[in-house]
Design an enzyme around this catalytic site. Structure first.
Site, PDB file in Angstrom:
ATOM      1  N   ASP A  34      -1.345  -0.114  -6.125  1.00 50.05           N
ATOM      2  CA  ASP A  34      -1.883   1.029  -5.392  1.00 50.05           C
ATOM      3  C   ASP A  34      -2.223   2.141  -6.398  1.00 50.05           C
ATOM      4  OD1 ASP A  34      -2.297   3.010  -3.253  1.00 50.05           O
ATOM      5  OD2 ASP A  34      -0.431   3.848  -4.039  1.00 50.05           O
ATOM      6  N   SER A  94       0.835  -1.206   0.000  1.00 52.53           N
ATOM      7  CA  SER A  94       0.000   0.000   0.000  1.00 52.53           C
ATOM      8  C   SER A  94       0.869   1.255   0.000  1.00 52.53           C
ATOM      9  CB  SER A  94      -0.906  -0.025   1.226  1.00 52.53           C
ATOM     10  OG  SER A  94      -0.124  -0.229   2.391  1.00 52.53           O
ATOM     11  N   CYS A  95       0.237   2.366  -0.331  1.00 57.49           N
ATOM     12  CA  CYS A  95       0.881   3.683  -0.335  1.00 57.49           C
ATOM     13  C   CYS A  95       1.489   3.950   1.034  1.00 57.49           C
ATOM     14  CB  CYS A  95      -0.146   4.761  -0.661  1.00 57.49           C
ATOM     15  SG  CYS A  95       0.438   6.449  -0.446  1.00 57.49           S
ATOM     16  N   PRO A  96       2.685   4.447   1.145  1.00 60.07           N
ATOM     17  CA  PRO A  96       3.592   4.869   0.072  1.00 60.07           C
ATOM     18  C   PRO A  96       4.690   3.841  -0.223  1.00 60.07           C
ATOM     19  CG  PRO A  96       4.272   5.864   2.132  1.00 60.07           C
ATOM     20  CD  PRO A  96       3.199   4.854   2.459  1.00 60.07           C
ATOM     21  N   GLY A  97       4.420   2.574   0.058  1.00 60.09           N
ATOM     22  CA  GLY A  97       5.420   1.530  -0.166  1.00 60.09           C
ATOM     23  C   GLY A  97       5.999   1.513  -1.571  1.00 60.09           C
TER      24      GLY A  97
END
Lengths: 142, 84
Positions: free
Chosen positions: B48, B21-24
């Site tokens: 994402d 998920s953000c910001p991964g």
């Protein structure tokens, strides 16, 4: 066009509920990805959540949305969202993130450096925070 | 670049950030870019929906060239050239 490298973000981390801790750690990660340095000044409940015995066991949610705690925790799990602590740790490993503990709050809660998680760099006063924030282009209070 | 040109790209490095998920995906992209040679191309695969908006902004800030996005079912393939 090349952007300005070496900019800074400064966050006062006052809250100790995981929804707000998550917001702080995700914003920190975003700033790191943009090559910004981040100073986090943890005070009161934010500091409390950085205690060694709290970083992984905290399950508190903002009281206004307390009834959402269960469903949100389920969502985080099913959507593979890492915890606020893992996110902050990864941000710190990936860039320049300094976590400062507020000296007054540390004193009030009788917390020494060794009581706090290793993610905390130092214990500083509000004056240090102000001087860091003065050099930041983004300042947030969470 | 148009879709045909993008499809022909053989990236120097591919980051598969699908499922994170953000910001991964953005952070994984930044990290991976360090090992891409100047002139090389990095492809990020992300499920994402925010990543395809974030990477062009990041690329501009870093002085890299955003080449475009291919939308695949359930994820995006995002291409950035390390132009300097």
């Amino acid at each position: 066009m090349k952007g300005k490298i070496g900019k800074r973000m400064s966050i006062v981390l006052f809250s100790g509920t995981i929804d707000k801790l998550m917001a702080a750690s995700i914003l920190t990660t975003g700033a790191v990805a943009m090559d910004m340095e981040v100073d986090l000044f943890a005070t009161f409940w934010g500091l409390n959540s950085l205690r060694k015995d709290m970083v992984k066991s905290n399950t508190r949610f903002s009281r206004d949305f307390e009834e959402m705690t269960g469903p949100m925790m389920q969502l985080f799990k099913s959507k593979n969202v890492p915890s606020w602590y893992e996110t902050l740790k990864k941000a710190k490993e990936s860039g320049t993130v300094r976590v400062h503990a507020c000296s007054l709050a540390s004193d009030l809660m009788d917390l020494k450096k060794e009581d706090l998680d290793e993610i905390v760099d130092d214990i500083v006063g509000v004056g240090s925070y102000i001087s860091q924030a003065d050099e930041a282009s983004i300042t947030l209070f969470i | 670049m148009n879709q045909e040109e993008l499809k022909k790209i053989k990236a120097d490095r591919v980051v598969d950030a699908r499922g994170t998920s953000c910001p991964g995906p953005l952070l994984d992209t930044k990290k991976a870019m360090a090992s891409v040679p100047v002139g090389g191309i990095l492809e990020t695969m992300s499920s994402d929906p925010g990543t395809k908006a974030d990477i062009p902004v990041w690329a501009k800030k870093m002085g890299y060239e955003f080449l475009g996005v291919i939308n695949e079912p359930g994820y995006d393939r995002i291409f950035v050239k390390k132009s300097k």
